[in-house]
Write a protein that holds these residues in place. Structure first.
Motif, PDB file in Angstrom:
ATOM      1  N   VAL A  44       0.845  -1.200   0.000  1.00 10.86           N
ATOM      2  CA  VAL A  44       0.000   0.000   0.000  1.00 10.86           C
ATOM      3  C   VAL A  44       0.877   1.245   0.000  1.00 10.86           C
ATOM      4  N   LEU A  45       1.905   1.232   0.877  1.00  5.24           N
ATOM      5  CA  LEU A  45       2.803   2.382   0.970  1.00  5.24           C
ATOM      6  C   LEU A  45       3.538   2.598  -0.346  1.00  5.24           C
ATOM      7  N   ALA A  46       4.015   1.480  -0.892  1.00  4.93           N
ATOM      8  CA  ALA A  46       4.767   1.575  -2.153  1.00  4.93           C
ATOM      9  C   ALA A  46       3.859   2.124  -3.247  1.00  4.93           C
ATOM     10  N   ASN A  47       2.635   1.645  -3.221  1.00  7.79           N
ATOM     11  CA  ASN A  47       1.666   2.111  -4.209  1.00  7.79           C
ATOM     12  C   ASN A  47       1.432   3.614  -4.058  1.00  7.79           C
ATOM     13  N   ARG A  48       1.288   4.005  -2.773  1.00  4.48           N
ATOM     14  CA  ARG A  48       1.073   5.419  -2.499  1.00  4.48           C
ATOM     15  C   ARG A  48       2.276   6.241  -2.941  1.00  4.48           C
ATOM     16  N   ASP A  49       3.467   5.709  -2.628  1.00  4.54           N
ATOM     17  CA  ASP A  49       4.700   6.392  -3.029  1.00  4.54           C
ATOM     18  C   ASP A  49       4.762   6.530  -4.535  1.00  4.54           C
ATOM     19  N   ALA A  50       4.402   5.422  -5.177  1.00  3.61           N
ATOM     20  CA  ALA A  50       4.473   5.421  -6.643  1.00  3.61           C
ATOM     21  C   ALA A  50       3.521   6.476  -7.205  1.00  3.61           C
ATOM     22  N   THR A  51       2.321   6.515  -6.628  1.00  2.00           N
ATOM     23  CA  THR A  51       1.334   7.498  -7.077  1.00  2.00           C
ATOM     24  C   THR A  51       1.865   8.905  -6.848  1.00  2.00           C
ATOM     25  N   LYS A  52       2.444   9.075  -5.654  1.00  2.98           N
ATOM     26  CA  LYS A  52       2.981  10.374  -5.281  1.00  2.98           C
ATOM     27  C   LYS A  52       4.082  10.770  -6.256  1.00  2.98           C
ATOM     28  N   GLU A  53       4.935   9.786  -6.502  1.00  2.32           N
ATOM     29  CA  GLU A  53       6.077  10.050  -7.390  1.00  2.32           C
ATOM     30  C   GLU A  53       5.586  10.411  -8.779  1.00  2.32           C
ATOM     31  N   LYS A  54       4.569   9.641  -9.193  1.00  3.70           N
ATOM     32  CA  LYS A  54       4.020   9.878 -10.527  1.00  3.70           C
ATOM     33  C   LYS A  54       3.467  11.298 -10.608  1.00  3.70           C
ATOM     34  N   LEU A  55       2.749  11.660  -9.530  1.00  2.00           N
ATOM     35  CA  LEU A  55       2.145  12.989  -9.459  1.00  2.00           C
ATOM     36  C   LEU A  55       3.224  14.054  -9.475  1.00  2.00           C
ATOM     37  N   HIS A  56       4.250  13.769  -8.659  1.00  2.00           N
ATOM     38  CA  HIS A  56       5.367  14.699  -8.553  1.00  2.00           C
ATOM     39  C   HIS A  56       6.028  14.869  -9.915  1.00  2.00           C
ATOM     40  N   LYS A  57       6.219  13.712 -10.572  1.00  2.00           N
ATOM     41  CA  LYS A  57       6.844  13.703 -11.890  1.00  2.00           C
ATOM     42  C   LYS A  57       6.015  14.539 -12.851  1.00  2.00           C
ATOM     43  N   ARG A  58       4.690  14.287 -12.777  1.00  2.95           N
ATOM     44  CA  ARG A  58       3.805  14.989 -13.698  1.00  2.95           C
ATOM     45  C   ARG A  58       3.852  16.493 -13.434  1.00  2.95           C
ATOM     46  N   LEU A  59       3.860  16.827 -12.118  1.00  4.13           N
ATOM     47  CA  LEU A  59       3.930  18.238 -11.730  1.00  4.13           C
ATOM     48  C   LEU A  59       5.196  18.857 -12.261  1.00  4.13           C
ATOM     49  N   ASN A  60       6.273  18.095 -12.072  1.00  2.88           N
ATOM     50  CA  ASN A  60       7.582  18.558 -12.500  1.00  2.88           C
ATOM     51  C   ASN A  60       7.575  18.794 -13.997  1.00  2.88           C
ATOM     52  N   GLN A  61       6.940  17.813 -14.661  1.00  6.88           N
ATOM     53  CA  GLN A  61       6.876  17.888 -16.123  1.00  6.88           C
ATOM     54  C   GLN A  61       6.108  19.141 -16.552  1.00  6.88           C
TER      55      GLN A  61
END
Lengths: 599, 135
Positions: free
Chosen positions: A327-344
């Motif tokens: 669950v945590l990894a999934n959340r992290d992944a989502t967060k990272e994805k979001l962060h990545k998208r934001l960054n993008q």
């Protein structure tokens, strides 16, 4: 993501597992220890139990010892004993042996449990218990070892483990006539002593090495039975034998518990029975060694709840932590994805901004260019309105005049005028073409130029002026010497400037022109200074760079030079300014702006 | 003092020739003085600063001239003879119908009019008649 989850899981789970294992091991140890102490205590109490067990029997024998016995035929005596024995189910025999070991009285319990007097008297003079007890005095009681009952020299069958309680007996005259013996059935006593939990092994051995009680019937009283049992050589029996030789011990090792305790019956009796009214003394040398063995299998069995708990905890922790990690990894992944998208998006925005800024700069440049173009157009318009229209209108007027001419004289008068206009127009077209060529040049070839070389080349063209030493060309090109520009334009500009400086030099002093380079905020500037006659800028300022404007009558010139200079500079994004004072000199300042963007 | 005086200020000698010819045709009595640019005319006024006789009735002034253009001349004359306009009618005669020039002309109160070349004979005729009638 899965790798990250597994890593997190491992980081959470393994330390927890180690702690749990450590904790459960502690618990196991604790539990084993508790069991060990408990069993040890229980075994130590067995001496008390044994004494408590023996006490009434001893009292009973003592009672009969102090009760005078005169005759075996005295039926009242026998009846008393029968009543007594009936109340004591473990009393197997009641005998009185005379001092020679011959039975005088024998009462025994039959198969049905009835007490019956026996008429067959045996000689027990060679039995060890008679030998050991025949010297007993008053108030002394002897207890035999535990063994199987023997009748008429043979083991009674079924085997009957017994011990005998013996005391001296007297007649009415207080003369010792022998001993009184009570055979006590020891099954219950043995059972009581060897009572233990299921799964553990319990042994009672006597000091002769006989197994009074053992987990295997074959081992019990094997010596007396005279049988050899192969199990006796097994490790457990060997260990029991080995411990028998040693003092009382208790140890917990290899996940097994061994506890031994020795019951010294006579000593214990002395210690525990201390009533002043009770002056019976136990004699003999009866001792039993009790050995309790709790094998690892039983400990394991007892510890099973802990093992189960450990297993359950482990499984539970495993599942919960695994799920949590995922669950945590999934959340992290989502967060990272979001962060990545934001960054993008941020990057995109930044790029868009840069693009916009670039476009703005481009637009600004275009706008500046357009402004220049506009003013050039205005200039052109002005040229057309003034310089082209004038001769054309003149032509039309002249044409009218030709028509109205009344004499050849008049016509002749008009001819040179027409010729002049033609010449004017021809020159004008020539000049305008030069100008339009500059304006229209789409791509002006530029390269890196050496300013010093160009100045020197240009100076060579004015050799007659410079040779007379009345005009000097000076340079100060330390700040910069190379510039990217059109070679043709720059040469034309320099030549025009030198030409002007020579044309409008002052004859009152040694004339010079100075080319001086410098940089202002990184922008290349060229200053052209002369000490010529100068121009009244308040009068001519706005016309300085215009076509066909002249400011000095004494000099020849058609008013093209500065106009062409300005046009050539503007074509490559450069500008020119003038400062001048009449009678002092003139300073032209050329600013070379970036030309990367010109078209 | 019935003679009308015209000063022509223009660098185009064909224009000067034509205008002179037309004026002579209108009246042979018209006195004409030519200047090929503003500065030349200005110098003349400066030299005869204290002679009222040199003040003409009309000045036909070109705008585009090499040394001192029409505007420059007007500015300088304003300093030299601020009340010149009361005696002299100054007309701009130019080939330019440029907006800029027209709007600049409006700023000079001294100007009596603005002609775009070619100036027709009828215009000059009218001009002469109006001057004579004023006298």
């Amino acid at each position: 993501m899965v790798r990250k989850a597994l890593l997190r899981f491992a980081l959470l789970f393994f330390p927890l597992l180690i702690i749990a294992l450590f904790w459960s091991n502690m618990q196991l140890k604790e539990q084993n220890n508790t069991l060990f102490m408990h069993e040890k205590g229980k075994l130590e109490q067995k001496t008390d139990l044994a004494v408590e067990f023996i006490k009434p029997i001893v009292s009973g024998v003592h009672f009969w010892s102090s009760f005078p016995f005169d005759s075996a035929t005295d039926t009242s005596y026998s009846e008393k004993i029968i009543r007594f024995m009936e109340a004591m189910p473990n009393y197997d025999q009641f005998r009185i042996l005379d001092t020679n070991g011959i039975e005088k009285l024998r009462l025994e319990r039959n198969q049905e449990g009835k007490i019956i007097p026996s008429t067959i008297f045996q000689d027990k003079s060679d039995r060890y218990y008679f030998i050991e007890s025949k010297k007993l005095t008053a108030n002394e009681v002897y207890i035999s070892k535990l063994d199987l009952n023997i009748e008429h020299g043979h083991l009674e069958f079924p085997f009957k483990p017994v011990f005998r309680c013996i005391a001296p007996i007297y007649d009415s005259e207080k003369v010792k006539i022998g001993v009184v013996i009570i055979n006590y059935r020891a099954e219950q006593f043995i059972k009581m002593l060897s009572e233990h939990d299921k799964g553990s092994l319990f042994f009672i051995t006597d000091h002769y090495g006989e197994f009074v009680s053992a987990p295997h019937d074959s081992a019990e009283f094997a010596l007396q039975k005279g049988v050899k049992w192969s199990g006796m050589s097994s490790p457990v029996y060997q260990q029991v034998k080995a411990l028998e030789e040693q003092k009382d011990t208790a140890f917990l090792a290899n996940n097994e518990i061994w506890i031994t305790t020795t019951i010294h019956l006579e000593e214990a009796y002395k210690t525990f029975v201390k009533s002043p009214s009770h002056n019976v003394q136990l004699v003999g040398n009866t001792s039993w060694k009790l050995t309790h063995y709790i094998p690892s299998s039983l400990l394991e069995q007892r510890n099973e709840p802990i093992y189960r708990g450990r297993m359950l905890f482990g499984t539970f922790a495993f599942i919960v932590l695994l799920v949590l990690s995922l669950v945590l990894a999934n959340r992290d992944a989502t967060k990272e994805k979001l962060h990545k998208r934001l960054n993008q998006s941020h990057q995109e925005l930044k790029k868009a901004q840069t693009d916009l800024e670039e476009k703005y700069t481009d637009l600004k440049k275009v706008s500046e260019k357009l402004q220049t173009r506009n003013s050039q157009l205005r200039e052109f318009n002005y040229l057309i309105s003034h310089n082209i229209r004038a001769p054309i209108t003149s032509i039309s007027t002249l044409t009218d005049m030709y028509e109205d001419a009344k004499s050849m004289e008049e016509v002749h008068e008009l001819n040179p005028k027409l010729k002049k206009i033609t010449q004017t127009l021809s020159n004008l077209v020539e000049d305008l073409l030069q100008y339009v060529r500059i304006l229209n040049a789409d791509k002006i070839a530029t390269k890196t130029l050496d300013l010093k070389e160009i100045i020197e080349e240009s100076a060579a063209l004015f050799i007659e002026a410079t040779d007379q030493k009345t005009f000097v060309i000076n340079t100060n090109l330390e700040a910069w010497n190379t510039i990217t520009f059109s070679s043709i334009y720059l040469k034309s500009i320099i030549q025009n400037l030198i030409s002007n400086a020579i044309k409008y030099r002052s004859h009152e002093r040694d004339a010079y022109i100075l080319f001086k380079t410098y940089k202002e905020k990184g922008v290349h500037k060229l200053e052209v200074v002369d000490n010529g006659i100068g121009i009244d800028l308040s009068k001519h300022g706005k016309d300085i760079f215009k076509l066909y404007k002249r400011f000095h009558k004494q000099a020849s010139g058609k008013g093209m030079g500065l106009f062409i200079i300005k046009s050539q500079l503007e074509a490559l994004n450069a500008t020119i300014e003038i400062k001048s004072e009449k009678g002092v000199g003139t300073i032209f300042t050329i600013t070379f702006n970036n030309i990367d963007n010109h078209e | 003092m019935n003679k009308t005086t015209f000063y022509l200020v223009d660098d185009d000698d064909v224009y000067l020739f034509i205008t002179k010819k037309i004026l002579k045709m209108i009246s042979p009595d018209i006195t004409i003085r030519e200047f090929t640019d503003g500065e030349e005319a200005l110098d003349f006024f400066k030299e005869n600063a204290f002679d009222d006789n040199i003040i003409p009735d009309v000045i036909l002034l070109d705008l585009n001239m090499p040394y001192l253009d029409g505007w420059g001349f007007l500015n300088e004359m304003n300093k030299l003879h601020p009340d010149l306009a009361r005696k002299t009618k100054i007309y701009i005669v130019t080939s330019s119908d440029n907006e800029e020039d027209l709007s600049s002309a409006e700023n000079f109160k001294e100007l009596a009019g603005y002609f775009v070349k070619p100036i027709e004979r009828e215009r000059l005729q009218e001009l002469c008649e109006s001057i004579l009638s004023d006298k």
